[in-house]
Design a protein around this motif. Structure first.
Motif, PDB file in Angstrom:
ATOM      1  N   TRP A  91     -36.421 -11.714  43.225  1.00 49.44           N
ATOM      2  CA  TRP A  91     -36.889 -10.593  42.417  1.00 49.44           C
ATOM      3  C   TRP A  91     -35.722 -10.073  41.584  1.00 49.44           C
ATOM      4  O   TRP A  91     -34.567 -10.427  41.804  1.00 49.44           O
ATOM      5  N   THR A  92     -36.014  -9.219  40.638  1.00 48.30           N
ATOM      6  CA  THR A  92     -34.971  -8.606  39.826  1.00 48.30           C
ATOM      7  C   THR A  92     -35.464  -7.263  39.305  1.00 48.30           C
ATOM      8  O   THR A  92     -36.672  -7.011  39.251  1.00 48.30           O
ATOM      9  N   LEU A  93     -34.531  -6.397  38.928  1.00 51.12           N
ATOM     10  CA  LEU A  93     -34.869  -5.130  38.286  1.00 51.12           C
ATOM     11  C   LEU A  93     -34.829  -5.316  36.777  1.00 51.12           C
ATOM     12  O   LEU A  93     -33.937  -5.982  36.252  1.00 51.12           O
ATOM     13  N   VAL A  94     -35.785  -4.721  36.081  1.00 44.34           N
ATOM     14  CA  VAL A  94     -35.818  -4.780  34.621  1.00 44.34           C
ATOM     15  C   VAL A  94     -36.144  -3.395  34.081  1.00 44.34           C
ATOM     16  O   VAL A  94     -36.769  -2.577  34.755  1.00 44.34           O
TER      17      VAL A  94
ATOM     18  N   CYS B 278     -39.521  -3.426  39.057  1.00 45.40           N
ATOM     19  CA  CYS B 278     -39.144  -4.568  39.878  1.00 45.40           C
ATOM     20  C   CYS B 278     -40.122  -5.693  39.574  1.00 45.40           C
ATOM     21  O   CYS B 278     -41.334  -5.465  39.488  1.00 45.40           O
ATOM     22  N   MET B 279     -39.589  -6.915  39.379  1.00 48.08           N
ATOM     23  CA  MET B 279     -40.442  -8.065  39.102  1.00 48.08           C
ATOM     24  C   MET B 279     -40.034  -9.235  39.983  1.00 48.08           C
ATOM     25  O   MET B 279     -38.849  -9.471  40.203  1.00 48.08           O
TER      26      MET B 279
ATOM     27  N   LYS C  28     -43.622  -0.453  39.011  1.00 46.20           N
ATOM     28  CA  LYS C  28     -42.845   0.661  38.471  1.00 46.20           C
ATOM     29  C   LYS C  28     -42.412   1.567  39.615  1.00 46.20           C
ATOM     30  O   LYS C  28     -43.194   1.835  40.532  1.00 46.20           O
ATOM     31  N   LEU C  29     -41.145   2.022  39.564  1.00 42.98           N
ATOM     32  CA  LEU C  29     -40.687   2.992  40.555  1.00 42.98           C
ATOM     33  C   LEU C  29     -41.314   4.333  40.202  1.00 42.98           C
ATOM     34  O   LEU C  29     -40.907   4.995  39.248  1.00 42.98           O
TER      35      LEU C  29
ATOM     36  N   ILE D  14     -48.233  -2.135  38.198  1.00 38.24           N
ATOM     37  CA  ILE D  14     -48.792  -1.746  36.901  1.00 38.24           C
ATOM     38  C   ILE D  14     -49.234  -2.938  36.060  1.00 38.24           C
ATOM     39  O   ILE D  14     -49.971  -2.768  35.086  1.00 38.24           O
ATOM     40  N   LYS D  15     -48.797  -4.148  36.426  1.00 45.61           N
ATOM     41  CA  LYS D  15     -49.137  -5.292  35.583  1.00 45.61           C
ATOM     42  C   LYS D  15     -48.955  -6.590  36.359  1.00 45.61           C
ATOM     43  O   LYS D  15     -48.048  -6.706  37.188  1.00 45.61           O
TER      44      LYS D  15
END
Length: 368
Positions: free
Chosen positions: A259-262, A270-271, A283-284, A295-296
């Motif tokens: 995973w990674t933060l964007v 987080c994705m 989404k945080l 959210i997506k």
């Protein structure tokens, strides 16, 4: 485009036998509505030359904040190379070389609301500079002499939107006690480094984060992880409004996965990432209680062979539609922009980039 709009207004006044001072007779809300549509660079260079009122409005703090929010989607994707800084804008995805590397000192450490943090090593000392590329305002920060040199990834900048304060945070080693501490400096107010009080959870011990390689500044909070895509579910966050540290866990579905933060506008997301996966975006929603909401969900079009069977890592969102990805193809990787609504993919003509060398930046009129 922006210049032609103002020129048309001025020309219209001239044709009617009026001079540009007659523009001052327009209601303030009408003037503000016009100026909000124009780029920050043009406003800084030319608004006051058109009309005194236009200059005064464009320099007011209320307008500057509104202009920033209006143009958040018109961001740039800055890529820090060894000797240069390149940019890709959200509108046409065109790669351009900037003059940031020659105008300012050192390498970029962070970006927040149009203000950049640069660092430059000099022996055992790391100097920091804050600059706005639009207004060309630049400020060298005081040295933190009691500390040893720490990786630039352990530093960043954040603007607190509720107060307008701009703060710089960095990790340093207190030579008197031999321990690592977080230091913060508020621009224009104190202009000296302060230790953040040790009220953080045990998991937020600064010494645990010396291996940081990813740092994101979003909406007054700086987030760190220790790799570009990792299986460790931990995130360290520092809320610079209240100068409070948090130890977060990413959504449970990401545990044990890559995973990674964007960054997505004013949100941190987080994705998950990998091969042939359905990418999900959380989404945080609440930093204080570690609440994430989905959210997506993104499924790549089967017609885009480049994104099928290859390891894909999200880098950033240029807006709510365009996701920039690093795609590992054999021994190399390529960078692509994927429009999640249209299912269209465009390869960007840039070399391999490391996660910690890219920054999402929006031009603004913010002063410090």
């Amino acid at each position: 485009m922006a210049q032609s709009r103002i020129s048309a207004i001025v020309s219209s006044c001239s044709e009617n036998g009026e001079d540009s001072s007659s523009l001052d007779s327009l209601p303030n809300d009408v003037v503000a509505g016009i100026l909000l549509r124009l780029p920050a660079q043009f406003l800084h260079n030319s608004a006051s030359n058109v009309s005194r009122k236009w200059g005064e409005i464009s320099e007011s703090q209320c307008f500057i904040n509104s202009h920033l929010l209006t143009h958040l989607s018109e961001c740039e994707f800055l890529i820090q190379d060894t000797n240069k800084v390149q940019s890709i804008n959200a509108r046409d995805l065109k790669l351009e070389e900037t003059d940031l590397g020659t105008k300012f000192h050192g390498r970029i450490s962070g970006s927040s609301d149009g203000v950049l943090l640069f660092n430059k090593s000099s022996g055992s000392v790391m100097d920091f500079y804050v600059a706005n590329p639009v207004t060309m305002q630049i400020l060298k920060l005081p040295s933190l002499k009691s500390t040893c040199m720490i990786s630039s990834h352990c530093s960043n900048i954040a603007r607190v939107s509720s107060t307008g304060e701009i703060k710089v945070i960095r990790l340093g080693r207190d030579s008197l006690i031999g321990m690592y501490k977080w230091y913060v400096l508020t621009l224009g107010k104190e202009m000296h480094w302060r230790k953040i009080s040790n009220n953080a959870p045990k998991e937020c011990d600064p010494a645990s984060y010396l291996s940081f390689v990813q740092s994101l500044s979003v909406n007054g909070v700086v987030y760190w992880t220790n790799s570009s895509w990792i299986t460790d579910p931990s995130v360290f966050a520092m809320d610079l409004c209240h100068e409070t540290a948090y130890h977060l866990k990413v959504p449970g579905e990401c545990h044990g996965q890559y995973w990674t933060l964007v960054q997505m506008g004013k949100e941190i997301c987080c994705m998950n990432c990998g091969k042939d996966v359905e990418m999900k975006v959380w989404k945080l929603n609440d930093l204080h209680i570690n609440e994430w909401i989905l959210i997506k969900s993104i499924r790549f079009s089967s017609e885009i062979s480049l994104l099928r069977g290859n390891f894909c890592v999200p880098l950033t969102w240029l807006d709510l539609e365009v996701l920039v990805l690093s795609v590992y193809v054999g021994a190399r990787n390529v960078v692509v922009a994927y429009n999640v609504n249209k299912g269209e993919c465009r390869m960007l003509k840039i070399d391999d980039v490391a996660r910690h060398t890219i920054f999402l930046h929006t031009n603004s009129l913010i002063r410090f």
